[in-house]
Design a protein around this motif. Structure first.
Motif, mmCIF file in Angstrom:
data_model
loop_
_atom_site.group_PDB
_atom_site.id
_atom_site.type_symbol
_atom_site.label_atom_id
_atom_site.label_comp_id
_atom_site.label_asym_id
_atom_site.label_seq_id
_atom_site.Cartn_x
_atom_site.Cartn_y
_atom_site.Cartn_z
ATOM 1 N N LYS A 27 63.068 -42.364 -23.085
ATOM 2 C CA LYS A 27 61.915 -41.674 -23.646
ATOM 3 C C LYS A 27 62.274 -40.534 -24.545
ATOM 4 O O LYS A 27 63.592 -40.144 -24.343
ATOM 5 C CB LYS A 27 61.085 -41.045 -22.504
ATOM 6 N N PRO A 28 61.502 -40.193 -25.161
ATOM 7 C CA PRO A 28 62.049 -39.000 -26.109
ATOM 8 C C PRO A 28 62.094 -37.894 -25.057
ATOM 9 O O PRO A 28 61.420 -37.808 -23.850
ATOM 10 C CB PRO A 28 60.713 -38.828 -27.112
ATOM 11 N N ARG A 29 62.660 -36.586 -25.401
ATOM 12 C CA ARG A 29 62.707 -35.676 -24.508
ATOM 13 C C ARG A 29 62.264 -34.104 -25.095
ATOM 14 O O ARG A 29 62.611 -33.937 -26.077
ATOM 15 C CB ARG A 29 64.417 -35.235 -24.053
ATOM 16 N N HIS A 55 51.398 -35.911 -21.529
ATOM 17 C CA HIS A 55 52.301 -36.835 -22.087
ATOM 18 C C HIS A 55 53.303 -37.332 -21.368
ATOM 19 O O HIS A 55 54.296 -37.033 -21.526
ATOM 20 C CB HIS A 55 52.633 -35.934 -23.436
ATOM 21 N N TYR A 58 57.201 -38.488 -22.312
ATOM 22 C CA TYR A 58 58.070 -37.774 -22.494
ATOM 23 C C TYR A 58 58.935 -37.525 -21.229
ATOM 24 O O TYR A 58 58.252 -37.177 -20.210
ATOM 25 C CB TYR A 58 57.604 -36.562 -23.196
ATOM 26 N N VAL A 117 63.099 -30.860 -29.253
ATOM 27 C CA VAL A 117 62.440 -32.198 -29.143
ATOM 28 C C VAL A 117 63.577 -33.100 -29.664
ATOM 29 O O VAL A 117 63.847 -33.204 -30.614
ATOM 30 C CB VAL A 117 60.908 -32.169 -29.842
ATOM 31 N N SER A 119 64.523 -37.424 -29.960
ATOM 32 C CA SER A 119 63.970 -38.720 -29.980
ATOM 33 C C SER A 119 64.613 -39.536 -29.099
ATOM 34 O O SER A 119 65.718 -39.391 -28.347
ATOM 35 C CB SER A 119 64.048 -39.262 -31.738
#
Length: 141
Positions: A27-29, A55, A58, A117, A119
């Motif tokens: 997952k993106p963080r 969301h 994330y 953020v 990816s």
């Protein structure tokens, strides 16, 4: 009725945190650097919590910069009170956590809050060196 599980705040070195933060992930963080004593950090927590609920794709990682000896007495109760226990929590283990970050994150602004953020591939897509606003969070896809 059993007690709710206690919040887990993982002690982590700054170097290990850097490796994990930028490792490819499912997952993106959203990685937020904060402390219980930081007024802007505390003020942005409800916005982060609300955004995270909307969301679920994330992972939210909260990196606490309080001194390690405050984990059980102050940090864990604070996290429980703020309703953010379901996030991933790391606490930098270093005599001076913010100085440690300056040694391993070249763009570290030497202030908090700071949010990255990252990816799924491990690249930074956004960096905020201030408390997140509703507009900042709305812009994240």
């Amino acid at each position: 009725m059993p007690d709710a599980p206690k919040v887990k705040v993982e002690p982590i070195s700054a170097q290990t945190m850097r490796v994990r933060m930028f490792a490819p992930h499912g997952k993106p963080r959203l990685v937020n650097f904060w402390a219980t004593w930081c007024g802007p950090c505390v003020a942005e927590l409800p916005r982060i919590r609300n955004w995270a609920e909307a969301h679920p794709g994330y992972e939210v990682v909260m990196v606490d910069l309080d001194l390690p000896n405050r984990r059980e007495e102050a940090v864990v109760p604070f996290i429980e009170r703020e309703g953010i226990g379901h996030f991933t929590h790391w606490q930098i283990v270093d005599p001076d956590p913010t100085m440690a970050l300056g040694r391993i994150l070249p763009d570290w602004p030497d202030q908090i809050p700071v949010t990255y953020v990252v990816s799924r591939q491990g690249t930074v897509t956004h960096r905020f060196a201030r408390a997140l606003t509703e507009a900042d969070l709305a812009a994240l896809k």
